[in-house]
Design an enzyme around this catalytic site. Structure first.
Site, PDB file in Angstrom:
ATOM      1  N   HIS A  90      63.370  11.121  59.411  1.00 40.35           N
ATOM      2  CA  HIS A  90      64.825  10.798  59.469  1.00 40.35           C
ATOM      3  C   HIS A  90      64.358   9.557  60.670  1.00 40.35           C
ATOM      4  O   HIS A  90      63.913   9.468  61.549  1.00 40.35           O
ATOM      5  CB  HIS A  90      65.647  11.635  60.080  1.00 40.35           C
ATOM      6  CG  HIS A  90      67.081  11.342  59.748  1.00 40.35           C
ATOM      7  ND1 HIS A  90      67.590  10.260  60.548  1.00 40.35           N
ATOM      8  CD2 HIS A  90      68.025  11.354  58.604  1.00 40.35           C
ATOM      9  CE1 HIS A  90      68.994  10.145  60.174  1.00 40.35           C
ATOM     10  NE2 HIS A  90      69.155  10.615  58.967  1.00 40.35           N
ATOM     11  N   GLU A 160      66.958   6.127  52.953  1.00 38.62           N
ATOM     12  CA  GLU A 160      68.091   5.721  53.794  1.00 38.62           C
ATOM     13  C   GLU A 160      68.024   4.516  54.727  1.00 38.62           C
ATOM     14  O   GLU A 160      67.120   4.387  55.597  1.00 38.62           O
ATOM     15  CB  GLU A 160      68.142   6.867  54.815  1.00 38.62           C
ATOM     16  CG  GLU A 160      68.827   8.187  54.184  1.00 38.62           C
ATOM     17  CD  GLU A 160      69.210   9.057  55.322  1.00 38.62           C
ATOM     18  OE1 GLU A 160      70.494   9.176  55.158  1.00 38.62           O
ATOM     19  OE2 GLU A 160      68.844   9.177  56.321  1.00 38.62           O
TER      20      GLU A 160
END
Ligand code: 13P
Length: 247
Positions: A90, A160
């Protein structure tokens, strides 16, 4: 709409009692719903998973398999507590914890060994976008994370873009990436996967993340390149998240 994979990423928010209330009030959905919860919630949520409304993900895993790594949580431990998925790479871990592609690669290998599906997050930052380096950044992250992995079909990719994640946006009015940006990046990632792994890579799921909310999710899910979403802020309020998964 075809069945989507929709993941709530709670990050470091909520309490165990709030998480249990969330699980209780989660709507039934024809989509595959996954909740990425903090480590300390996982054991409490495990029983709720048995009802089958959602699957459990961790937000990170150790790059090491076992041993003297204070503070780390291994893939084996995640398996034991009922996790079937785990986020890796992430951008918040890359930025705040300086995680590298080679560490992410080791994490993926450990997860695969214990039959936990990695959800690999990749995305360019604002500067890379401004310099026209989106594809370079995505290629580096993808190649680095998937090095020496011969069976990538258990892996889910989450695109993302860092600049579209709500908490990284300075303006009060948060915006997801445009449809055009999402489609372009997803096509690019799909092409890379097919180059590395052959035609079968057409089956690897690619999700979008970055300011997905109840207002824009239907539009994002209507894009045929998008297999689902990774939802941050809008996964913290059950009514918002239910509206997204019921699409
Ligand atoms: P937001 O939905 O808050 O932009 O967060 C996206 C994200 O980082 C999910 O992993």
């Amino acid at each position: 709409m075809s069945k989507k994979i929709i993941i709530a990423n709670w990050k470091m928010n909520l309490s165990i009692s709030e998480a249990l209330r969330f699980a209780k009030n989660l709507a039934r959905s024809t989509n595959q719903v996954i909740v990425a919860a903090p480590f300390t919630f996982l054991a409490s949520l495990r029983d709720k998973v048995k009802r089958g409304d959602f699957r459990l993900a961790a937000q990170d895993v150790s790059e090491f398999e076992v041993g003297a790594y204070t503070g780390d949580v291994s893939a084996k431990m995640l398996k034991e507590v009922g996790c079937s998925y785990c986020l890796v790479g992430h951008s918040e871990r890359r930025i705040y914890h300086h995680e590298t592609d080679s560490q992410i690669n080791l994490k993926i290998k450990n997860l695969l060994k214990y039959k936990i599906k990695p959800i690999l997050c990749i995305g360019e930052n604002e500067e890379q976008k401004a310099r026209g380096q989106m594809s370079k950044a995505l290629k580096e992250q993808l190649l680095g994370a998937l090095a020496q992995i011969s069976d990538p079909f258990q892996i889910i990719i989450a695109y993302e873009p860092v600049w579209a994640i709500s908490t990284f946006q300075k303006s009060a009015k948060k915006k997801a990436a445009s449809e055009k940006d999402i489609v372009l990046a997803h096509l690019y990632i799909r092409n890379l996967l097919v180059q590395f792994f052959g035609k079968k890579a057409g089956g690897i799921k690619i999700l979008y993340g970055g300011t997905v909310n109840k207002k824009n999710s239907a539009e994002i899910f209507s894009l045929k390149q998008v297999d689902g979403a990774l939802v941050g802020n809008s996964s913290l309020k059950i009514s918002d998240f239910n509206a997204i998964i019921k699409q």
